[in-house]
Design a protein around this motif. Structure first.
Motif, PDB file in Angstrom:
ATOM      1  N   ILE A 100       0.817  -1.205   0.000  1.00 38.08           N
ATOM      2  CA  ILE A 100       0.000   0.000   0.000  1.00 38.08           C
ATOM      3  C   ILE A 100       0.857   1.264   0.000  1.00 38.08           C
ATOM      4  N   GLY A 101       2.008   1.211   0.636  1.00 37.54           N
ATOM      5  CA  GLY A 101       2.880   2.379   0.700  1.00 37.54           C
ATOM      6  C   GLY A 101       3.371   2.844  -0.661  1.00 37.54           C
ATOM      7  N   GLY A 102       3.309   1.973  -1.660  1.00 32.62           N
ATOM      8  CA  GLY A 102       3.762   2.335  -2.995  1.00 32.62           C
ATOM      9  C   GLY A 102       2.747   3.114  -3.808  1.00 32.62           C
ATOM     10  N   PHE A 103       1.528   3.275  -3.306  1.00 30.66           N
ATOM     11  CA  PHE A 103       0.500   4.020  -4.021  1.00 30.66           C
ATOM     12  C   PHE A 103       0.688   5.521  -3.795  1.00 30.66           C
ATOM     13  N   GLU A 104       0.157   6.303  -4.723  1.00 28.13           N
ATOM     14  CA  GLU A 104       0.296   7.763  -4.636  1.00 28.13           C
ATOM     15  C   GLU A 104      -0.328   8.309  -3.356  1.00 28.13           C
ATOM     16  N   ASP A 105      -1.490   7.779  -2.984  1.00 26.82           N
ATOM     17  CA  ASP A 105      -2.159   8.171  -1.743  1.00 26.82           C
ATOM     18  C   ASP A 105      -2.429   6.889  -0.951  1.00 26.82           C
TER      19      ASP A 105
END
Length: 428
Positions: A100-105
């Motif tokens: 999840i940390g790799g998503f823009e938000d």
């Protein structure tokens, strides 16, 4: 089409009827017992929720919010009165693999994932998919669950040892840590070991499940003493601030739906399998043959509620359900009171929560991981035959080698006869 429409109308009417307080089992004389049980589960769920968020690789507070709003949202909708819908180790591992940390938000991506998981669960419930779970192979589930337990343990090696390896994958990071023991931090490992020893010892005392809370506090107290001598021990507050307020509702990011649909379906499947075990163990006499499907709907509502309030995906938790009943709960309203207890802790004691030591939470999760692995189930599969044993081993290997959401989908390919399923096979 007309038949389907009548079916949906009947479901909605039945749901509305079940939401009447008298039908939900509310009695004034039960409030005292329900509140007492809620205090036990609510206090225990604070460090457990933070640990679940840590395991998922997201802001630990997202695990706390998931526990709070998941259990409250689902409480009035499940057929099984004492089904506590909270985070689970297997579901947290899947979320970790989504990155999840790799998503823009990241916050909105996690909201989207939780809501999609809830929608998938509700669809499964409305379309009566509960009966299909009996066709999932016992050997597949044993291999999958055993690998999940090992993944939980391996995922905590960094926080437990204080060495942040840059190798890829949990197995690679663990091997790198073991071959470089001088890179481990002695005091960090000490805090983790103290917590594990306290957990194993205190659970056998009259404290029971509350021993988990006392053990984490004890490990964190050791960390405070160590930090007083200028030794660095990572705390929850170093990773994320714990706000002394409840989260605001957050909308999903519809642009991420396509990317997140596969992990959402995988999460829904894992959560529903666990929930079916809770249904079997804690279903009351009021539960009809369709109880599992109604529990699917309830878990879906729990995920949507958790997602809207920035929590990670949740499912029926066997351990939390056991805890609320052993605490003396008399009705499903004990789960609503659990939310109130957790909200009080967040609102009044947020600064204290930030002083919980990360290696103490890692120690808690390592215990959970080892207890997820069931040697008895593994032996029973081996005794069944070579084919079943091979399927279990292959599933175990795939679950360790590839992202968990894809391993779940591969596990669905293996179908066996109903008698190959162990109905008591559940995992936290």
């Amino acid at each position: 089409r007309a038949h389907r429409e009548r079916g949906w109308q009947a479901d909605v009417t039945s749901l509305a009827d079940r939401l009447r307080l008298d039908r939900l089992g509310f009695k004034k004389e039960d409030v005292g017992d329900d509140v007492g049980a809620a205090v036990v589960l609510g206090v225990e769920s604070v460090p457990d929720g933070l640990a679940s968020g840590l395991l998922a690789g997201v802001n630990p507070v997202a695990g706390l919010y998931a526990y709070m709003f998941g259990v409250a949202s689902a409480a009035l909708f499940t057929s099984t009165a004492f089904m506590a819908v909270q985070g689970t180790g297997a579901m947290a591992i899947i979320v970790n693999d989504v990155d999840i940390g790799g998503f823009e938000d990241p916050t909105r991506a996690l909201v989207t994932l939780s809501i999609l998981t809830g929608v998938a669960m509700m669809v499964a419930g409305f379309f009566k998919f509960g009966g299909l779970l009996k066709f999932v192979s016992h050997s597949v589930m044993t291999g999958f669950i055993s690998a999940v337990g090992l993944n939980i343990v391996l995922g905590q090696v960094g926080d437990f040892t204080g060495y942040d390896s840059d190798r890829a994958g949990r197995v690679g990071r663990t091997i790198d840590t073991l071959v470089h023991p001088w890179r481990m931090d002695f005091w960090t490992v000490t805090v983790g070991l103290v917590t594990i020893v306290l957990i194993l010892a205190l659970r056998r005392t009259r404290l029971g499940p509350m021993g988990l809370v006392v053990a984490v506090i004890g490990g964190s107290a050791v960390a405070a003493v160590v930090r007083a001598f200028d030794r660095e021990i990572t705390l929850v507050g170093n990773v994320a601030a714990v706000p002394g307020r409840l989260p605001a509702p957050t909308l999903p990011d519809l642009g991420e739906v396509v990317i997140l649909i596969i992990p959402a379906v995988s999460l829904a499947f894992v959560g529903l399998v666990q929930g079916a075990g809770v249904s079997a163990a804690f279903g009351d006499s009021d539960s009809g043959p369709d109880a599992t499907n109604r529990d699917f709907v309830g878990q879906g509502v729990g995920n949507i509620g958790a997602g809207i309030f920035q929590g990670m995906p949740v499912g029926g938790s066997m351990s939390a359900s056991s805890l609320i009943t052993s605490g003396g709960a008399r009705s499903r309203f004990s789960l609503i009171y659990t939310f109130i207890v957790m909200a009080i802790v967040v609102l009044l004691f947020a600064p204290a929560v930030e002083y919980i030591a990360m290696p103490a939470l890692a120690g808690l999760l390592i215990v959970v991981g080892f207890e997820t692995i069931k040697p008895h189930d593994i032996l029973s599969v081996y005794r069944t035959g070579n084919v079943q044993a091979a399927v279990m081993v292959v599933t175990f290997g795939l679950t360790l080698a590839i992202p968990l959401q894809y391993a779940v989908l591969l596990s669905l390919i293996h179908i066996s006869s109903p008698r190959d399923l162990n109905p008591n096979l559940v995992f936290r």
